[in-house]
Write a protein that holds these residues in place. Structure first.
Motif, short mmCIF file in Angstrom:
data_model
loop_
_atom_site.label_atom_id
_atom_site.label_comp_id
_atom_site.label_asym_id
_atom_site.label_seq_id
_atom_site.Cartn_x
_atom_site.Cartn_y
_atom_site.Cartn_z
N GLU A 1 27.23 25.42 32.77
CA GLU A 1 27.26 26.92 31.43
C GLU A 1 26.16 26.79 31.46
OE1 GLU A 1 30.45 25.74 29.07
OE2 GLU A 1 32.04 26.54 30.88
N SER A 2 25.11 25.90 31.64
CA SER A 2 23.75 25.93 30.61
C SER A 2 23.14 26.60 31.26
CB SER A 2 23.36 24.68 30.10
OG SER A 2 23.33 23.25 31.52
N GLY A 3 23.33 26.86 32.97
CA GLY A 3 22.09 26.79 33.47
C GLY A 3 21.48 26.49 34.63
N ALA A 4 21.58 24.70 33.99
CA ALA A 4 21.08 23.64 34.67
C ALA A 4 21.40 23.28 35.82
CB ALA A 4 21.27 22.60 33.97
N SER A 5 22.32 23.89 36.77
CA SER A 5 23.01 23.79 37.95
C SER A 5 23.96 25.07 38.43
CB SER A 5 23.19 22.41 38.25
OG SER A 5 23.98 22.26 37.72
N ARG A 6 23.72 25.60 39.61
CA ARG A 6 24.10 26.11 40.17
C ARG A 6 25.54 25.61 40.70
NH1 ARG A 6 23.08 31.59 40.69
NH2 ARG A 6 22.82 32.68 39.33
N PRO A 7 27.11 26.24 40.78
CA PRO A 7 27.83 25.37 41.15
C PRO A 7 28.35 25.77 43.25
CG PRO A 7 29.23 27.44 40.04
CD PRO A 7 27.87 26.75 39.58
N LYS A 8 28.11 24.63 44.62
CA LYS A 8 28.24 25.26 45.29
C LYS A 8 29.33 26.13 45.80
CE LYS A 8 25.74 21.62 47.04
NZ LYS A 8 24.09 21.57 46.69
N TYR A 9 28.97 26.92 46.15
CA TYR A 9 30.31 28.49 46.78
C TYR A 9 31.71 27.62 47.04
CZ TYR A 9 32.97 31.87 48.90
OH TYR A 9 33.98 32.51 49.25
N TYR A 10 31.46 26.13 47.51
CA TYR A 10 33.07 25.54 48.20
C TYR A 10 33.57 25.15 47.48
CZ TYR A 10 31.07 20.71 48.24
OH TYR A 10 30.17 20.01 47.16
N ARG A 11 33.22 24.97 46.10
CA ARG A 11 33.99 24.03 45.18
C ARG A 11 34.04 25.23 43.87
NH1 ARG A 11 33.97 19.46 42.41
NH2 ARG A 11 32.27 18.69 43.35
N MET A 12 33.43 25.86 43.76
CA MET A 12 34.24 27.43 43.41
C MET A 12 35.51 27.93 43.64
SD MET A 12 32.52 26.44 39.86
CE MET A 12 33.42 28.64 39.24
N LYS A 13 35.42 27.93 45.47
CA LYS A 13 36.37 28.67 45.72
C LYS A 13 37.40 27.72 45.21
CE LYS A 13 38.14 31.09 49.45
NZ LYS A 13 39.89 31.52 48.92
N ARG A 14 37.69 26.24 46.04
CA ARG A 14 38.55 25.53 45.68
C ARG A 14 38.71 25.70 43.70
NH1 ARG A 14 37.69 19.60 46.43
NH2 ARG A 14 35.86 19.83 43.70
N ALA A 15 38.24 25.99 43.10
CA ALA A 15 38.56 25.95 41.76
C ALA A 15 39.49 27.55 41.09
CB ALA A 15 37.55 26.07 40.44
N LEU A 16 38.88 28.53 41.90
CA LEU A 16 39.90 29.14 42.04
C LEU A 16 41.12 29.37 42.80
CD1 LEU A 16 36.90 31.94 42.21
CD2 LEU A 16 38.07 31.77 40.24
N ASP A 17 41.01 29.18 43.58
CA ASP A 17 42.47 28.91 44.79
C ASP A 17 43.30 27.96 43.89
OD1 ASP A 17 41.47 30.12 46.53
OD2 ASP A 17 41.23 28.60 47.86
N ARG A 18 43.24 27.11 42.84
CA ARG A 18 43.37 26.26 42.04
C ARG A 18 44.19 26.98 41.05
NH1 ARG A 18 40.74 19.40 42.15
NH2 ARG A 18 41.77 19.64 44.47
N LEU A 19 43.57 27.73 40.26
CA LEU A 19 43.19 27.88 39.10
C LEU A 19 44.15 29.51 39.04
CD1 LEU A 19 40.63 26.87 36.88
CD2 LEU A 19 42.60 26.23 37.24
N ALA A 20 43.32 30.56 40.37
CA ALA A 20 43.72 32.01 39.81
C ALA A 20 45.41 32.33 39.48
CB ALA A 20 43.38 32.36 41.51
N SER A 21 46.28 30.86 39.71
CA SER A 21 47.78 31.54 39.49
C SER A 21 48.21 31.32 37.99
CB SER A 21 48.51 30.73 40.95
OG SER A 21 48.46 29.34 40.01
#
Length: 70
Positions: free
Chosen positions: A46-66
């Motif tokens: 959130e601060s921009g100090a690092s960026r999430p890996k695509y697979y981590r955000m995909k997994r997060a979205l899969d878990r949270l989208a519902s």
């Protein structure tokens, strides 16, 4: 960014990550626990100090989208 959240985002900017978390009414720690990372990592995203890996955000979205309001 529109007020409607989409799982089709192609770039996870710090603002997009925070907006998604806030739309879900989660703290950084709550989001971190749900996606299997640490609060410190979410803070860095959130601060921009690092960026999430695509697979981590995909997994997060899969878990949270519902859980997003329709």
């Amino acid at each position: 960014m529109s007020t409607e959240m989409s799982t089709e985002l192609t770039e996870w900017t710090p603002q997009a990550i925070k907006a998604l978390r806030l739309a879900m009414r989660l703290s950084q720690d709550e989001l971190a626990r749900k996606i299997g990372t640490t609060q410190e990592t979410v803070c860095r995203w959130e601060s921009g100090a690092s960026r999430p890996k695509y697979y981590r955000m995909k997994r997060a979205l899969d878990r949270l989208a519902s859980r997003l309001p329709q």
